[in-house]
Design a protein around this motif. Structure first.
Motif, mmCIF file in Angstrom:
data_model
loop_
_atom_site.group_PDB
_atom_site.id
_atom_site.type_symbol
_atom_site.label_atom_id
_atom_site.label_comp_id
_atom_site.label_asym_id
_atom_site.label_seq_id
_atom_site.Cartn_x
_atom_site.Cartn_y
_atom_site.Cartn_z
ATOM 1 N N UNK A 54 1.121 -1.916 10.844
ATOM 2 C CA UNK A 54 2.430 -1.356 10.501
ATOM 3 C C UNK A 54 3.076 -2.160 9.372
ATOM 4 N N UNK A 55 2.988 -3.486 9.438
ATOM 5 C CA UNK A 55 3.537 -4.335 8.371
ATOM 6 C C UNK A 55 2.871 -4.020 7.037
ATOM 7 N N UNK A 56 1.543 -3.845 7.060
ATOM 8 C CA UNK A 56 0.816 -3.507 5.832
ATOM 9 C C UNK A 56 1.315 -2.182 5.262
ATOM 10 N N UNK A 57 1.455 -1.187 6.130
ATOM 11 C CA UNK A 57 1.906 0.142 5.685
ATOM 12 C C UNK A 57 3.308 0.090 5.090
ATOM 13 N N UNK A 58 4.182 -0.674 5.693
ATOM 14 C CA UNK A 58 5.549 -0.773 5.188
ATOM 15 C C UNK A 58 5.637 -1.554 3.885
ATOM 16 N N UNK A 59 4.734 -2.502 3.694
ATOM 17 C CA UNK A 59 4.770 -3.343 2.495
ATOM 18 C C UNK A 59 4.109 -2.670 1.291
ATOM 19 N N UNK A 60 3.329 -1.625 1.515
ATOM 20 C CA UNK A 60 2.633 -0.956 0.425
ATOM 21 C C UNK A 60 3.654 -0.238 -0.452
ATOM 22 N N UNK A 61 3.651 -0.501 -1.748
ATOM 23 C CA UNK A 61 4.607 0.185 -2.628
ATOM 24 C C UNK A 61 4.387 1.695 -2.607
ATOM 25 N N UNK A 62 5.474 2.446 -2.541
ATOM 26 C CA UNK A 62 5.359 3.896 -2.411
ATOM 27 C C UNK A 62 4.880 4.564 -3.704
ATOM 28 N N UNK A 63 4.912 3.865 -4.827
ATOM 29 C CA UNK A 63 4.456 4.459 -6.082
ATOM 30 C C UNK A 63 2.937 4.422 -6.218
ATOM 31 N N UNK A 64 2.273 3.562 -5.473
ATOM 32 C CA UNK A 64 0.814 3.472 -5.536
ATOM 33 C C UNK A 64 0.184 4.620 -4.766
ATOM 34 N N UNK A 65 -0.929 5.098 -5.269
ATOM 35 C CA UNK A 65 -1.772 6.001 -4.495
ATOM 36 C C UNK A 65 -3.142 5.356 -4.432
ATOM 37 N N UNK A 66 -3.868 5.628 -3.366
ATOM 38 C CA UNK A 66 -5.203 5.056 -3.259
ATOM 39 C C UNK A 66 -5.643 4.876 -1.834
ATOM 40 N N UNK A 67 -6.754 4.177 -1.706
ATOM 41 C CA UNK A 67 -7.377 3.917 -0.422
ATOM 42 C C UNK A 67 -7.438 2.415 -0.205
ATOM 43 N N UNK A 68 -7.079 1.980 1.000
ATOM 44 C CA UNK A 68 -7.104 0.568 1.341
ATOM 45 C C UNK A 68 -7.845 0.367 2.656
ATOM 46 N N UNK A 69 -8.835 -0.516 2.638
ATOM 47 C CA UNK A 69 -9.494 -0.963 3.864
ATOM 48 C C UNK A 69 -8.736 -2.189 4.342
ATOM 49 N N UNK A 70 -8.224 -2.143 5.559
ATOM 50 C CA UNK A 70 -7.435 -3.258 6.070
ATOM 51 C C UNK A 70 -8.043 -3.763 7.373
ATOM 52 N N UNK A 71 -7.811 -5.028 7.636
ATOM 53 C CA UNK A 71 -8.310 -5.618 8.864
ATOM 54 C C UNK A 71 -7.623 -6.933 9.134
ATOM 55 N N UNK A 72 -8.011 -7.512 10.227
ATOM 56 C CA UNK A 72 -7.450 -8.782 10.644
ATOM 57 C C UNK A 72 -8.094 -9.945 9.922
#
Length: 109
Positions: A54-72
């Motif tokens: 959730x923190x990652x999703x909220x911190x992602x700038x809304x102007x960017x588009x793309x794909x992000x692989x996230x993990x611990x």
């Protein structure tokens, strides 16, 4: 993905490899003395907590588009996750591996 890239919409695809909460099932099976997996169990996971995602999703700038692989913070194979679960329970590991043809049991000690 191709349709999204041509779209005028701002889009995000966020791919967590695993959630810590889902790994509870591995632990519950280990408490019963058994684990199941597909193939050799060499798939690499980087479990993430839901709050961190959730923190990652909220911190992602809304102007960017793309794909992000996230993990611990740690990358483990599925077999390593299984081993950690068995270590935590103190049970001897019995791993049943499924492949395309038929299940095969493997005992590791």
């Amino acid at each position: 993905m191709e349709i999204l890239s041509r779209s005028p919409l701002r889009w995000h695809i966020i791919n967590p490899s695993a959630y810590f909460s889902d790994l509870t099932e591995v632990f519950n099976l280990a408490r019963r003395g058994i684990a199941f997996g597909l193939g050799a169990g060499d798939v690499r996971l980087s479990p993430i907590h839901g709050a961190d995602l959730a923190d990652f999703c909220l911190a992602k700038p809304s102007d960017d588009t793309g794909t992000w692989d996230v993990g611990g913070p740690e990358v483990l194979t599925y077999r390593q996750v299984v081993q950690l679960a068995f270590d935590a329970t103190g049970r001897r590991q019995r791993y049943i591996r499924f492949n395309r043809h038929r299940p095969r049991a493997a005992n590791t000690g």
